[in-house]
Scaffold this active site. Sequence first.
Site, mmCIF file in Angstrom:
data_model
loop_
_atom_site.group_PDB
_atom_site.id
_atom_site.type_symbol
_atom_site.label_atom_id
_atom_site.label_comp_id
_atom_site.label_asym_id
_atom_site.label_seq_id
_atom_site.Cartn_x
_atom_site.Cartn_y
_atom_site.Cartn_z
ATOM 1 N N SER A 152 43.045 11.885 5.103
ATOM 2 C CA SER A 152 43.155 12.502 4.003
ATOM 3 C C SER A 152 44.065 13.854 4.110
ATOM 4 C CB SER A 152 41.783 13.074 3.535
ATOM 5 O OG SER A 152 41.939 14.146 2.512
ATOM 6 N N TYR A 165 32.787 16.224 4.576
ATOM 7 C CA TYR A 165 34.065 15.746 4.466
ATOM 8 C C TYR A 165 35.135 16.056 5.214
ATOM 9 C CZ TYR A 165 37.733 12.967 1.849
ATOM 10 O OH TYR A 165 38.596 12.041 1.269
HETATM 11 P P1 NDP Z 1 35.970 4.877 -3.565
HETATM 12 O O1 NDP Z 1 34.595 5.871 -4.044
HETATM 13 O O2 NDP Z 1 36.647 4.769 -4.804
HETATM 14 O O3 NDP Z 1 35.610 3.772 -2.672
HETATM 15 C C1 NDP Z 1 35.109 4.066 -1.469
HETATM 16 C C2 NDP Z 1 34.760 2.482 -0.883
HETATM 17 O O4 NDP Z 1 34.044 2.700 0.412
HETATM 18 C C3 NDP Z 1 33.954 1.652 -1.848
HETATM 19 O O5 NDP Z 1 34.465 0.420 -1.375
HETATM 20 C C4 NDP Z 1 32.374 1.808 -1.178
HETATM 21 O O6 NDP Z 1 31.799 0.556 -1.124
HETATM 22 C C5 NDP Z 1 32.825 2.022 0.307
HETATM 23 N N1 NDP Z 1 31.666 2.602 0.948
HETATM 24 C C6 NDP Z 1 30.897 3.563 1.051
HETATM 25 N N2 NDP Z 1 30.016 3.823 1.880
HETATM 26 C C7 NDP Z 1 30.199 2.644 2.691
HETATM 27 C C8 NDP Z 1 29.641 2.406 3.703
HETATM 28 N N3 NDP Z 1 28.470 3.105 4.620
HETATM 29 N N4 NDP Z 1 29.918 1.137 4.657
HETATM 30 C C9 NDP Z 1 30.952 0.349 4.149
HETATM 31 N N5 NDP Z 1 31.654 0.699 2.829
HETATM 32 C C10 NDP Z 1 31.138 1.956 2.368
HETATM 33 O O7 NDP Z 1 36.832 5.759 -2.594
HETATM 34 P P2 NDP Z 1 38.433 5.888 -2.688
HETATM 35 O O8 NDP Z 1 38.834 4.670 -2.443
HETATM 36 O O9 NDP Z 1 38.988 7.123 -3.139
HETATM 37 O O10 NDP Z 1 38.671 6.352 -1.009
HETATM 38 C C11 NDP Z 1 38.646 5.352 0.061
HETATM 39 C C12 NDP Z 1 39.181 6.265 1.396
HETATM 40 O O11 NDP Z 1 40.169 7.054 0.841
HETATM 41 C C13 NDP Z 1 38.092 7.257 1.708
HETATM 42 O O12 NDP Z 1 38.005 7.383 2.941
HETATM 43 C C14 NDP Z 1 38.544 8.677 1.087
HETATM 44 O O13 NDP Z 1 38.046 9.749 2.004
HETATM 45 C C15 NDP Z 1 39.916 8.288 1.350
HETATM 46 N N6 NDP Z 1 40.896 9.288 0.630
HETATM 47 C C16 NDP Z 1 40.817 9.418 -0.818
HETATM 48 C C17 NDP Z 1 41.411 10.174 -1.579
HETATM 49 C C18 NDP Z 1 41.529 10.137 -3.205
HETATM 50 O O14 NDP Z 1 41.914 10.962 -3.730
HETATM 51 N N7 NDP Z 1 40.898 9.040 -3.777
HETATM 52 C C19 NDP Z 1 42.248 11.231 -0.994
HETATM 53 C C20 NDP Z 1 42.239 11.136 0.548
HETATM 54 C C21 NDP Z 1 41.664 10.266 1.031
HETATM 55 P P3 NDP Z 1 30.261 0.516 -1.712
HETATM 56 O O15 NDP Z 1 29.905 1.514 -2.549
HETATM 57 O O16 NDP Z 1 29.998 -0.967 -2.069
HETATM 58 O O17 NDP Z 1 29.688 0.703 -0.370
#
Ligand code: NDP
Length: 269
Positions: A152, A165
Amino acid sequence: MQTRFLGKTVLVTGASAGIGEAIAVRFAQEGGSVVVNYSRNDAGAADTAEQVRRVHEAGGFGDAKVLVQKADVADEAAVAAMFDEVLREWGRLDVMINNAGIQKPSPSHESASEDFDRILGVNLRGCYLCCRAAIKHFLSRDGGGVIVNNSSVHEIIPKPEYLPYSVSKGGMENLTKTLALEYADRGIRVNAVGPGAIVTPINMNWINDPVAKGVVESHIPMGRAGESAEIAAVFAFLASDEASYITGQTLFACGGLTLFPEFRTTWSS
Ligand code: NDP
């Protein structure tokens, strides 16, 4: 579209939504077989897998496959079981994408230690566990391997009220660099992508509210939030042979957020 992952296998954590879903689809568009990992959202994971299948079909990638793996990445036994299953089914993993991540706001002085542990557990320990398993596999056969972590802009920019975070992404920078250095001479590259504000479910509080979205976008030098597909493209680049001489780096894809936007106009001298 290129076919840089034809004949390759890719494991994407957190692929049931958001950026992870876009990464899964992007690797499939380039011919890769994809493991769709998630922890809770069964419908989202099934939908990603279906998109991957359709993309393989449309691309004529007859041999490409998809595998859905429900596993909490913070859970050591669940990660081990997932790798066992992937290697039993496919025999080989080429690319590890650590994307799963969570966040929860709270004034730091009032935050719960359970939330700190859980967020570090998913974002950082989960990444460590999957890196460890992937590297063990990469070293067990010829050909090396590639890891790309989803960091991030908060890897380097503090995020008040999101302490765990912010700490998890700061830790991810060191994890990425340390593993990159440790395994650089054994054909294993480890890099990260640092997204800015991207339109995904994690940002529900502003993506569907035009006023709140306008406020978010007013802070971004390029004037807009990013799309998941734009981030997925960076993952594909870093995982591909086009990035064959890059390791230990975070590539920020953030519309200029890391450029100290407050300095856009001269005010300090
Ligand atoms: P979302 O909330 O849209 O998606 C998160 C994903 O992670 C889901 O598929 C969720 O699936 C999965 N997940 C959560 N906990 C677990 C776990 N314990 N084990 C396996 N899977 C898990 O988030 P984003 O797509 O926005 O974020 C994805 C990544 O990008 C993160 O690491 C975030 O920090 C990073 N990021 C995002 C930004 C943004 O603006 N969106 C900016 C900077 C970084 P399920 O619910 O099925 O577990």
